[in-house]
Write an enzyme that holds these catalytic residues in place. Sequence first.
Site, PDB file in Angstrom:
ATOM      1  N   HIS A 211       0.822  -1.215   0.000  1.00 34.46           N
ATOM      2  CA  HIS A 211       0.000   0.000   0.000  1.00 34.46           C
ATOM      3  C   HIS A 211       0.859   1.270   0.000  1.00 34.46           C
ATOM      4  O   HIS A 211       0.338   2.375   0.099  1.00 34.46           O
ATOM      5  CB  HIS A 211      -0.911  -0.031   1.242  1.00 34.46           C
ATOM      6  CG  HIS A 211      -2.038   0.930   1.221  1.00 34.46           C
ATOM      7  ND1 HIS A 211      -2.206   1.899   2.176  1.00 34.46           N
ATOM      8  CD2 HIS A 211      -3.079   1.084   0.351  1.00 34.46           C
ATOM      9  CE1 HIS A 211      -3.288   2.602   1.929  1.00 34.46           C
ATOM     10  NE2 HIS A 211      -3.839   2.136   0.833  1.00 34.46           N
ATOM     11  N   ASP A 218      16.924  10.319  -8.397  1.00 33.56           N
ATOM     12  CA  ASP A 218      18.363  10.611  -8.358  1.00 33.56           C
ATOM     13  C   ASP A 218      18.949  10.602  -6.945  1.00 33.56           C
ATOM     14  O   ASP A 218      20.039  11.138  -6.725  1.00 33.56           O
ATOM     15  CB  ASP A 218      18.658  11.966  -9.020  1.00 33.56           C
ATOM     16  CG  ASP A 218      18.526  11.910 -10.531  1.00 33.56           C
ATOM     17  OD1 ASP A 218      18.468  10.789 -11.081  1.00 33.56           O
ATOM     18  OD2 ASP A 218      18.471  12.976 -11.168  1.00 33.56           O
ATOM     19  N   LYS A 404      -3.674  10.943   5.384  1.00 41.39           N
ATOM     20  CA  LYS A 404      -3.277  10.118   6.529  1.00 41.39           C
ATOM     21  C   LYS A 404      -2.143  10.847   7.252  1.00 41.39           C
ATOM     22  O   LYS A 404      -0.989  10.769   6.830  1.00 41.39           O
ATOM     23  CB  LYS A 404      -2.797   8.740   6.063  1.00 41.39           C
ATOM     24  CG  LYS A 404      -3.760   8.033   5.085  1.00 41.39           C
ATOM     25  CD  LYS A 404      -3.006   7.643   3.852  1.00 41.39           C
ATOM     26  CE  LYS A 404      -3.834   7.085   2.734  1.00 41.39           C
ATOM     27  NZ  LYS A 404      -4.938   6.243   2.988  1.00 41.39           N
ATOM     28  N   ASP A 409       1.781  18.084  19.644  1.00 48.30           N
ATOM     29  CA  ASP A 409       2.547  18.989  20.512  1.00 48.30           C
ATOM     30  C   ASP A 409       3.507  19.919  19.765  1.00 48.30           C
ATOM     31  O   ASP A 409       4.551  20.320  20.313  1.00 48.30           O
ATOM     32  CB  ASP A 409       3.337  18.184  21.546  1.00 48.30           C
ATOM     33  CG  ASP A 409       2.439  17.526  22.578  1.00 48.30           C
ATOM     34  OD1 ASP A 409       1.246  17.866  22.625  1.00 48.30           O
ATOM     35  OD2 ASP A 409       2.932  16.669  23.326  1.00 48.30           O
TER      36      ASP A 409
END
Length: 485
Positions: A211, A218, A404, A409
């Site tokens: 997935h 390069d 996703k 913090d």
Amino acid sequence: MSIGLVILYQVIAVLTIIHVVMDNRQPAKTMAWALVIWFVPVIGVVLYLFFGINTRKERLVSQRSLDQLSKRSMLQFVEQQNLQLPEIHKPIIDLFINENFSLPFRLSSVEVYTDGYQFFPALLREIAGARNHIHIDMYIFEDDALGYLVSDALIARARQGVEVRVIIDDVGCWNVSHRFFERMREEGIEVVPFLPVRFPSFASKVNYRNHRKLIVIDGRVGFIGGMNIALRYVKGITIRHGRKSTAQSDTSRMPWRDTMLRITGPGIYSLQRAFLIDWYFVDRTLLSDRKYYPGNTGSYSTFTTFQTVTSGPVTPYPEIMQGYVRIILGARRYVYIETPYFLPTEAVLFALKTAATAGIDVRLLVPGGSDAWFADWASRSYLREAAQAGIRVSLYTGGFLHSKLLVCDDSICTCGSTNVDFRSFENNFEANAFIYGEDVALSLKQVFLTDESQSTLLSDLPSRMHPRFLVRLWESVIRMLSPLM
């Protein structure tokens, strides 16, 4: 059906359930498979043979080849002077080093793309400028207008002597014509499918898919995130919307919202390593030449550290899931997460609820409409449970959210191919960038807040928070099967 056939099937079903139990997997998954096998005659056993049997991890990739690719090549070429690791994040950095041999690197820059209109022109520019090699590891490489545009760009570079290697997932590209990839091969591009699914090996391979979405050009620039190569990442997609509180739905075409990162600097080495390990896995060719790890020039950030972390069924522990749990439980102020599918493992859900109970600002952003009807319904009880535990759950309404990412913090963030669901954490081969540094974390925090501004709070939807009995029953039944997705 004769009595003899019924008895024979019952014997087969019992033996299959014994096989499930003896595999010592999570109790929830064991119970789910046992219910499917017993109460869905014939089909349940077939589904288990195709999607439930755990292929022995040792068969998939050897530790010897992993050591050769990691230590003979990268360690030979990599030297980082004055690398300063953030002390607060050293435990999770060490976790990934010990579990995944994912070395930390400094970065030159990180550029964030939030849609296909930004990402694909940047990708085509980098392809056009390639001089030595182009490495692409992609779940879906579609044979649509955009796919042909990218393949034409790759062919043009291959004709100029650039090495072009492409890994495609065999299941992700099931609907792509063989001629599309043969055309690329005829021009000198090496295109290799990941775990090709052919009978009689179908049952042992279909459940483990690559997935990952990563690209290295390069050895100087790389891309990682959630976008495949397909036109829908530009034009959008038809998605389903629940209607009131029933299982009915309507559809509409919505723009595709996703996140991709452009990486430069020594951190490219870890992206390259991830690709080369996958290349050995699919082609059995060890690529360890110095040219794949060229010296990176330019100014590097002293305070931004980068790791490419991969996970999959070949490893004893789900590394990316471990990273999520470690970050969530270590949060001091906030944790913001975007995911297109929310079917969390028990460990992740417990960590999220624990953080919220401790007063941490935990926010979860998911799509308002889904491209996967079954996953959408399976997630609803999880989302409601999260909201009731004090997590701020929002439904994105600006399009289909496929992004996703996690940010915590103002100091740590991750973005890649991993969904917050059982399949990503346990079965799929996934890749995420984990980045430690305030500048990148603040950039992804702003991405999250912008997306959140185009969303609706789940708590403001009475039909979702207090569904009718039959709807709750349907959600609960579907939830029982969520560990199998």
